[in-house]
Design a protein around this motif. Structure first.
Motif, mmCIF file in Angstrom:
data_model
loop_
_atom_site.group_PDB
_atom_site.id
_atom_site.type_symbol
_atom_site.label_atom_id
_atom_site.label_comp_id
_atom_site.label_asym_id
_atom_site.label_seq_id
_atom_site.Cartn_x
_atom_site.Cartn_y
_atom_site.Cartn_z
ATOM 1 N N UNK A 148 0.796 -1.298 -0.088
ATOM 2 C CA UNK A 148 -0.145 0.039 -0.070
ATOM 3 C C UNK A 148 0.954 1.381 -0.022
ATOM 4 N N UNK A 149 2.439 1.311 0.112
ATOM 5 C CA UNK A 149 3.020 2.407 0.242
ATOM 6 C C UNK A 149 2.408 3.152 1.145
ATOM 7 N N UNK A 150 2.439 2.874 2.290
ATOM 8 C CA UNK A 150 1.996 3.958 3.483
ATOM 9 C C UNK A 150 2.897 4.809 3.931
ATOM 10 N N UNK A 151 2.665 6.000 3.675
ATOM 11 C CA UNK A 151 3.402 7.193 4.430
ATOM 12 C C UNK A 151 2.737 7.796 5.565
ATOM 13 N N UNK A 152 3.704 8.484 6.385
ATOM 14 C CA UNK A 152 3.272 9.332 7.638
ATOM 15 C C UNK A 152 2.472 10.407 6.854
ATOM 16 N N UNK A 153 1.407 10.884 7.402
ATOM 17 C CA UNK A 153 0.745 11.852 6.897
ATOM 18 C C UNK A 153 1.529 13.345 6.939
ATOM 19 N N UNK A 154 1.645 14.263 6.080
ATOM 20 C CA UNK A 154 2.367 15.547 6.445
ATOM 21 C C UNK A 154 1.517 16.186 7.421
ATOM 22 N N UNK A 155 2.208 17.075 8.193
ATOM 23 C CA UNK A 155 1.452 18.186 9.056
ATOM 24 C C UNK A 155 0.434 19.001 8.243
ATOM 25 N N UNK A 156 -0.769 18.857 8.960
ATOM 26 C CA UNK A 156 -1.568 20.000 8.125
ATOM 27 C C UNK A 156 -1.603 21.374 9.101
ATOM 28 N N UNK A 157 -0.602 21.610 9.729
ATOM 29 C CA UNK A 157 -0.649 22.680 10.634
ATOM 30 C C UNK A 157 0.900 23.121 10.218
ATOM 31 N N UNK A 158 1.241 24.399 10.791
ATOM 32 C CA UNK A 158 2.549 25.161 10.467
ATOM 33 C C UNK A 158 3.525 24.621 11.688
ATOM 34 N N UNK A 159 4.397 23.588 11.169
ATOM 35 C CA UNK A 159 5.156 23.007 12.329
ATOM 36 C C UNK A 159 6.077 24.104 13.102
ATOM 37 N N UNK A 160 6.703 24.911 12.414
ATOM 38 C CA UNK A 160 7.468 26.055 13.161
ATOM 39 C C UNK A 160 6.720 26.925 14.205
ATOM 40 N N UNK A 161 5.629 27.272 13.521
ATOM 41 C CA UNK A 161 4.775 28.114 14.564
ATOM 42 C C UNK A 161 4.338 27.232 15.688
ATOM 43 N N UNK A 162 3.884 26.128 15.306
ATOM 44 C CA UNK A 162 3.464 25.415 16.563
ATOM 45 C C UNK A 162 4.646 24.859 17.660
ATOM 46 N N UNK A 163 5.698 24.806 17.015
ATOM 47 C CA UNK A 163 7.010 24.632 17.671
ATOM 48 C C UNK A 163 7.127 26.047 18.681
ATOM 49 N N UNK A 164 6.854 27.127 18.205
ATOM 50 C CA UNK A 164 7.065 28.337 19.084
ATOM 51 C C UNK A 164 6.022 28.324 20.032
ATOM 52 N N UNK A 165 4.777 28.058 19.780
ATOM 53 C CA UNK A 165 3.811 28.113 20.679
ATOM 54 C C UNK A 165 4.058 27.171 22.005
ATOM 55 N N UNK A 166 4.414 25.894 21.626
ATOM 56 C CA UNK A 166 4.876 25.006 22.563
ATOM 57 C C UNK A 166 6.072 25.370 23.426
ATOM 58 N N UNK A 167 7.057 25.925 22.812
ATOM 59 C CA UNK A 167 8.281 26.085 23.254
ATOM 60 C C UNK A 167 7.833 27.516 24.579
#
Lengths: 287, 287
Positions: free
Chosen positions: B264-283
């Motif tokens: 099925x060639x399964x891939x991890x789904x890409x982020x449906x959010x802005x990763x860098x922005x969320x990283x800033x929020x979590x930090x």
């Protein structure tokens, strides 16, 4: 039951019982009430509990297949990242999938909203002979629903009594209920969110709304406190599971589940046929 | 995928495919087509397939949670004592219960009989992101139903085409289907029935009607032959699983399932959010 020297100085049915752990706001999610062992001992014990669980589950399944009506329901609640999915995987995963039903409850669908809040719960109950795990449950209707004011206060306040009545019925019909709330600290939640954002294979587990929910931390704690105060009953007890150590939360829940099953005094069903006669028939079969 | 030197000289997708194994009446349930290893190698390989399966299943689950529509259905058929339950326990048990649905199909209930034979099957299909295992299936309606003449011949004869159409639809909607028929020898069945009668903890698995069914052995083989001839399609293939060795049947099915998921060639789904922005929020979160 297991052979490793038991590292529990107090039985978790006592040490983790919601009514005994004190106010949830003061609870330490890194503590291990009643457990004196280290991680290594915990992992060894978990494997033993797994073997016990597997045996007990098969007896329950056999009973269900032989006309019995008993089942077991494990309700899991907990804030985001508390590790409910890990419990399903690592505790549920120690049992035979044939005797297990797992149901998750997300945001209700339109169809579910068109019914009373317990409707979708009733349709998902484990049948006789099975162990059901609920990943979230009817308690969502007094958690986010309350915190976000999705229904008027009078309505959610009325639900605690409805829940108790529902659970009493359920138990009377043969289902043994245990309820576990996984409690994680803010610091540990930050770590877990950070990890999800660091690894592309974890992105799918990350939900930006988790951060918004975190702003309501104290309101959630208050909502949990009411749940414990109002719905920790003799027939459907609540346990508070410290979840900063994943190995400990898995150990504690496996042990609670094992002891619950053990308390059912499950016996292999007697033969409902004449054994000697069937032995003669089988011996006479031609290959 | 796994690291053990692969002991399959022929890929089981080829060596066990119903269309290649020849007439079922001549099939040897103790054979191991395509596999050159011994039991020890087989058990080592099974553990490897388990790790692969667990990883692939998580990717499928992640895809389902991220809007994907794909799922997988493993259909198990086989005579009594052939080991279907053991496959659920030992192959299904290697996966996360959260991503698995197991459904058994016994004698139809009155409600089920009031519907078309595929109705109960449709209600039990795995949702997007999940792997479903059917312990017996819609093929019961061309097996005991045919052997015991429970419906007129014209009716069961018409079902092969209905089944093919149903499975084509299912596959078109995103479900990958593999079908495994476990084949046990009469001698091995006698052994297993004897064992069930020797052990009080196995009585519940013994059913006197198994002996009556055995009297129809050749009629069942003929019914299986028609199934293979008429419903082993490119989109929903049938595999014949020799089941006299439990370890081999588990190994073969785990491998077929792994290869199916791998395809099925399964891939991890890409982020449906802005990763860098969320990283800033979590930090910026305060503990």
């Amino acid at each position: 039951m297991g052979k490793t020297k038991d590292a529990w100085s107090i039985d978790p049915e006592k040490s983790l019982r919601a009514s005994t752990v004190g106010p949830i706001a003061d609870f330490d999610p890194a503590s291990k009430p009643g457990f004196d062992g280290d991680r290594k001992t915990g992992e060894k014990l978990l494997a033993e509990y797994g073997r016990d669980l597997s045996d007990l589950q098969e007896r329950l399944f056999a009973e269900g297949r032989s006309g019995g009506s008993r089942s077991v329901l494990l309700v899991l609640q907990g804030m985001d990242t508390a590790g409910k999915g890990g419990i399903v995987r690592h505790v549920g995963g120690m049992m035979d999938p044939q005797g297990l039903t797992v149901r998750g409850f997300g945001k209700p669908t339109r169809e579910e909203l068109a019914h009373d809040f317990l409707w979708r719960i009733r349709t998902a109950l484990p049948p006789a002979g099975k162990i059901g795990i609920f990943d979230r449950s009817h308690y969502e209707d007094v958690l986010p629903v309350r915190v976000h004011g999705l229904v008027p206060e009078a309505k959610w306040r009325g639900r605690y009594a409805l829940i108790n009545e529902f659970e009493r019925e359920l138990v009377a019909a043969g289902t043994t209920v245990i309820k576990c709330a996984l409690v994680v600290s803010k610091a540990e939640q930050t770590k877990r969110l950070t990890k999800r954002l660091d690894r592309p294979d974890k992105y799918w587990k990350y939900d930006p709304s988790d951060i918004e929910e975190r702003a309501h931390w104290d309101a959630y704690l208050a909502a949990y406190q009411d749940i414990f105060d109002l719905t920790d009953t003799a027939v459907a007890p609540w346990y508070v599971i410290p979840a900063d150590s994943k190995w400990f939360s898995r150990l504690a829940i496996a042990r609670l589940l094992r002891d619950t099953l053990d308390g059912l005094d499950l016996q292999w069903p007697p033969a409902d046929f004449n054994v000697a006669e069937q032995q003669r028939l089988v011996a006479a079969l031609e290959d």
